[in-house]
Design a protein around this motif. Sequence first.
Motif, mmCIF file in Angstrom:
data_model
loop_
_atom_site.group_PDB
_atom_site.id
_atom_site.type_symbol
_atom_site.label_atom_id
_atom_site.label_comp_id
_atom_site.label_asym_id
_atom_site.label_seq_id
_atom_site.Cartn_x
_atom_site.Cartn_y
_atom_site.Cartn_z
ATOM 1 N N LYS A 53 0.833 -1.027 0.103
ATOM 2 C CA LYS A 53 0.029 -0.023 -0.097
ATOM 3 C C LYS A 53 0.868 1.139 0.025
ATOM 4 O O LYS A 53 0.602 2.089 -0.819
ATOM 5 C CB LYS A 53 -0.918 0.038 1.135
ATOM 6 N N GLY A 84 -12.976 9.103 -3.597
ATOM 7 C CA GLY A 84 -13.076 7.557 -3.141
ATOM 8 C C GLY A 84 -11.928 7.476 -2.113
ATOM 9 O O GLY A 84 -10.983 6.494 -2.280
ATOM 10 N N THR A 85 -11.656 8.110 -1.323
ATOM 11 C CA THR A 85 -10.570 8.377 -0.416
ATOM 12 C C THR A 85 -10.332 7.216 0.532
ATOM 13 O O THR A 85 -9.183 7.086 1.081
ATOM 14 C CB THR A 85 -10.502 9.501 0.375
ATOM 15 N N GLY A 86 -11.399 6.257 1.045
ATOM 16 C CA GLY A 86 -11.395 5.248 1.746
ATOM 17 C C GLY A 86 -10.770 5.681 3.039
ATOM 18 O O GLY A 86 -11.601 6.659 3.877
ATOM 19 N N TYR A 89 -5.756 7.509 3.050
ATOM 20 C CA TYR A 89 -4.079 7.409 2.880
ATOM 21 C C TYR A 89 -3.352 8.706 1.916
ATOM 22 O O TYR A 89 -2.749 9.036 2.546
ATOM 23 C CB TYR A 89 -3.970 5.925 2.523
ATOM 24 N N GLU A 111 -15.921 10.520 0.163
ATOM 25 C CA GLU A 111 -15.974 9.032 0.654
ATOM 26 C C GLU A 111 -17.276 8.599 0.785
ATOM 27 O O GLU A 111 -17.824 9.491 1.730
ATOM 28 C CB GLU A 111 -14.941 8.718 2.035
ATOM 29 N N SER A 112 -18.031 7.750 0.010
ATOM 30 C CA SER A 112 -19.441 7.577 0.520
ATOM 31 C C SER A 112 -19.443 6.631 1.661
ATOM 32 O O SER A 112 -20.806 6.653 2.025
ATOM 33 C CB SER A 112 -19.997 6.756 -0.897
ATOM 34 N N LEU A 116 -16.078 5.395 7.452
ATOM 35 C CA LEU A 116 -14.466 5.868 7.228
ATOM 36 C C LEU A 116 -14.293 7.256 7.224
ATOM 37 O O LEU A 116 -13.337 7.615 7.580
ATOM 38 C CB LEU A 116 -14.411 5.300 5.735
ATOM 39 N N THR A 137 -19.836 11.697 0.992
ATOM 40 C CA THR A 137 -20.665 11.999 -0.279
ATOM 41 C C THR A 137 -20.025 11.013 -1.243
ATOM 42 O O THR A 137 -19.115 10.588 -1.242
ATOM 43 C CB THR A 137 -20.471 13.448 -0.811
ATOM 44 N N LYS A 138 -20.934 10.783 -2.200
ATOM 45 C CA LYS A 138 -20.377 10.162 -3.519
ATOM 46 C C LYS A 138 -19.858 11.331 -4.367
ATOM 47 O O LYS A 138 -20.134 12.481 -4.210
ATOM 48 C CB LYS A 138 -22.102 9.741 -4.346
ATOM 49 N N VAL A 139 -18.525 10.932 -5.030
ATOM 50 C CA VAL A 139 -17.902 11.782 -5.684
ATOM 51 C C VAL A 139 -18.786 12.594 -6.665
ATOM 52 O O VAL A 139 -18.673 13.903 -6.978
ATOM 53 C CB VAL A 139 -17.206 11.010 -6.606
ATOM 54 N N LEU A 154 -7.287 7.247 -6.102
ATOM 55 C CA LEU A 154 -6.571 5.842 -6.210
ATOM 56 C C LEU A 154 -7.439 4.662 -5.948
ATOM 57 O O LEU A 154 -7.977 4.468 -5.081
ATOM 58 C CB LEU A 154 -5.350 5.976 -5.110
ATOM 59 N N HIS A 155 -7.544 3.917 -7.120
ATOM 60 C CA HIS A 155 -8.393 2.663 -7.106
ATOM 61 C C HIS A 155 -9.894 3.114 -6.601
ATOM 62 O O HIS A 155 -10.547 2.364 -5.819
ATOM 63 C CB HIS A 155 -7.877 1.617 -6.142
ATOM 64 N N CYS A 157 -13.541 2.864 -6.840
ATOM 65 C CA CYS A 157 -14.125 1.786 -7.448
ATOM 66 C C CYS A 157 -14.933 2.043 -8.948
ATOM 67 O O CYS A 157 -15.494 3.034 -9.033
ATOM 68 C CB CYS A 157 -15.211 1.240 -6.285
ATOM 69 N N ALA A 160 -16.711 5.144 -10.250
ATOM 70 C CA ALA A 160 -16.132 6.341 -9.212
ATOM 71 C C ALA A 160 -14.866 6.951 -9.881
ATOM 72 O O ALA A 160 -14.614 8.331 -9.905
ATOM 73 C CB ALA A 160 -15.921 5.905 -7.943
ATOM 74 N N ASP A 163 -16.490 9.318 -12.211
ATOM 75 C CA ASP A 163 -16.836 10.500 -11.706
ATOM 76 C C ASP A 163 -15.871 11.594 -11.070
ATOM 77 O O ASP A 163 -16.038 12.708 -11.233
ATOM 78 C CB ASP A 163 -17.618 9.927 -10.299
HETATM 79 C C1 LIG Z 1 -10.768 0.485 -3.326
HETATM 80 S S1 LIG Z 1 -10.992 1.782 -2.012
HETATM 81 C C2 LIG Z 1 -9.425 2.652 -2.197
HETATM 82 C C3 LIG Z 1 -9.526 3.670 -1.206
HETATM 83 C C4 LIG Z 1 -8.514 4.500 -1.460
HETATM 84 N N1 LIG Z 1 -8.450 5.492 -2.472
HETATM 85 C C5 LIG Z 1 -6.790 3.845 -1.204
HETATM 86 O O1 LIG Z 1 -6.525 3.728 -2.338
HETATM 87 O O2 LIG Z 1 -6.586 3.400 -0.172
HETATM 88 C C6 LIG Z 1 -12.489 2.604 -2.880
HETATM 89 C C7 LIG Z 1 -12.902 3.555 -1.955
HETATM 90 O O3 LIG Z 1 -14.038 4.356 -2.827
HETATM 91 C C8 LIG Z 1 -15.173 4.374 -2.091
HETATM 92 N N2 LIG Z 1 -16.221 4.650 -3.113
HETATM 93 C C9 LIG Z 1 -16.582 3.869 -4.031
HETATM 94 N N3 LIG Z 1 -17.370 4.485 -5.103
HETATM 95 C C10 LIG Z 1 -17.708 5.840 -4.452
HETATM 96 C C11 LIG Z 1 -18.262 7.030 -4.920
HETATM 97 N N4 LIG Z 1 -19.051 6.829 -6.172
HETATM 98 N N5 LIG Z 1 -18.045 8.101 -4.046
HETATM 99 C C12 LIG Z 1 -17.440 7.950 -3.266
HETATM 100 N N6 LIG Z 1 -16.732 6.883 -2.544
HETATM 101 C C13 LIG Z 1 -16.734 5.862 -3.520
HETATM 102 C C14 LIG Z 1 -15.287 3.293 -1.200
HETATM 103 O O4 LIG Z 1 -16.420 3.171 -0.262
HETATM 104 C C15 LIG Z 1 -14.058 2.901 -1.157
HETATM 105 O O5 LIG Z 1 -13.666 3.429 0.377
#
Ligand SMILES: C[S@@+](CC[C@H](N)C(=O)[O-])C[C@H]1O[C@@H](n2cnc3c(N)ncnc32)[C@H](O)[C@@H]1O
Length: 287
Positions: A53, A84-86, A89, A111-112, A116, A137-139, A154-155, A157, A160, A163
């Motif tokens: 990571k 999509g910060t999770g 990090y 982050e949705s 988290l 919020t959703k992006v 970063l990743h 999903c 997203a 978005d």
């Molecule tokens: C695979 S994780 C990656 C997290 C972080 N960016 C990382 O690399 O450690 C994806 C994150 O995006 C969030 N997520 C997915 N779709 C989203 C959306 N439409 N809006 C906001 N967050 C979203 C998920 O809840 C998840 O926490």
Amino acid sequence: MSGKPHAADPPARRALSAREISAELLDGQSRELLHALHLLTPDGKLNADARRKLKQINHFAGLLRPALHDVLDRPEPATVVDAGTGNGYLGLVLYELFVGPAGAGEVVGLESNAQLVDRATARAKRLGFDRMRFAATKVADYDRPAANLAVVALHACDTATDDAIVLGLRQEAKVVAVVPCCQAELANNLGGVRADHALGPLWRFPILRRGFGAHLTNVLRTLVLESHGYQVTVTELVGWEHSLKNELILAKKVQRGNSQARNQLKALLQQFPGIRMGLLDDWGPGA
Ligand SMILES: C[S@@+](CC[C@H](N)C(=O)[O-])C[C@H]1O[C@@H](n2cnc3c(N)ncnc32)[C@H](O)[C@@H]1O
């Protein structure tokens, strides 16, 4: 069995020495932050997953450095959105390395998952990162305007990532940098393209369809960004042994639009009649 590391163990399998851990850190990166992110264990060890990571985040931060400095050096305060910060990090690392030391500007993590967000907010507060905040919020729903914006993801999903790109396009972000996650949108509807299509063998089997769909998705993303005036590079983020989701699309706004890229996008899409991708609805060649 002894828990002692063996010299022949691959580095990812054994606990790293203090010197090896230091070599993983970027200039200005604190162990305190890595502890707070639970990347370092309480006794200061870096396990294999955490190392993977950290490599992804640090490579991303390193490759972003020049583009972020461009944004932070502008007179208007910069906003860096981590979509999509999770656990936050990437945003937290970008704050510690760039935005904090710049003395102005902010990092916003989107982050949705509200849980988290609560945890990441508490973490940023504990670390004293007072120009960093998180929004549950959703992006796609985030609409706070920023005149000097960089969007990173970063990743994030599946769609997203799109978005995040749309957020950047809508607000004419100076920089959009995404490392896409697995993506299914195009692969799903490639299955519906005529079976006798001349290019059909490229996606005949589900596993090929997934791979080809992901590739085509990223190609379309780059052309959409280019056609809206971004200069784009696509490079490897880290070695494949550290992540399979590994393409960094880095885009810098350099002009209003680019008709050549728009024409390329149009011509490419003509090869795939019937495919649908949300990103193209408002930002495709007809937009
Ligand atoms: C695979 S994780 C990656 C997290 C972080 N960016 C990382 O690399 O450690 C994806 C994150 O995006 C969030 N997520 C997915 N779709 C989203 C959306 N439409 N809006 C906001 N967050 C979203 C998920 O809840 C998840 O926490």
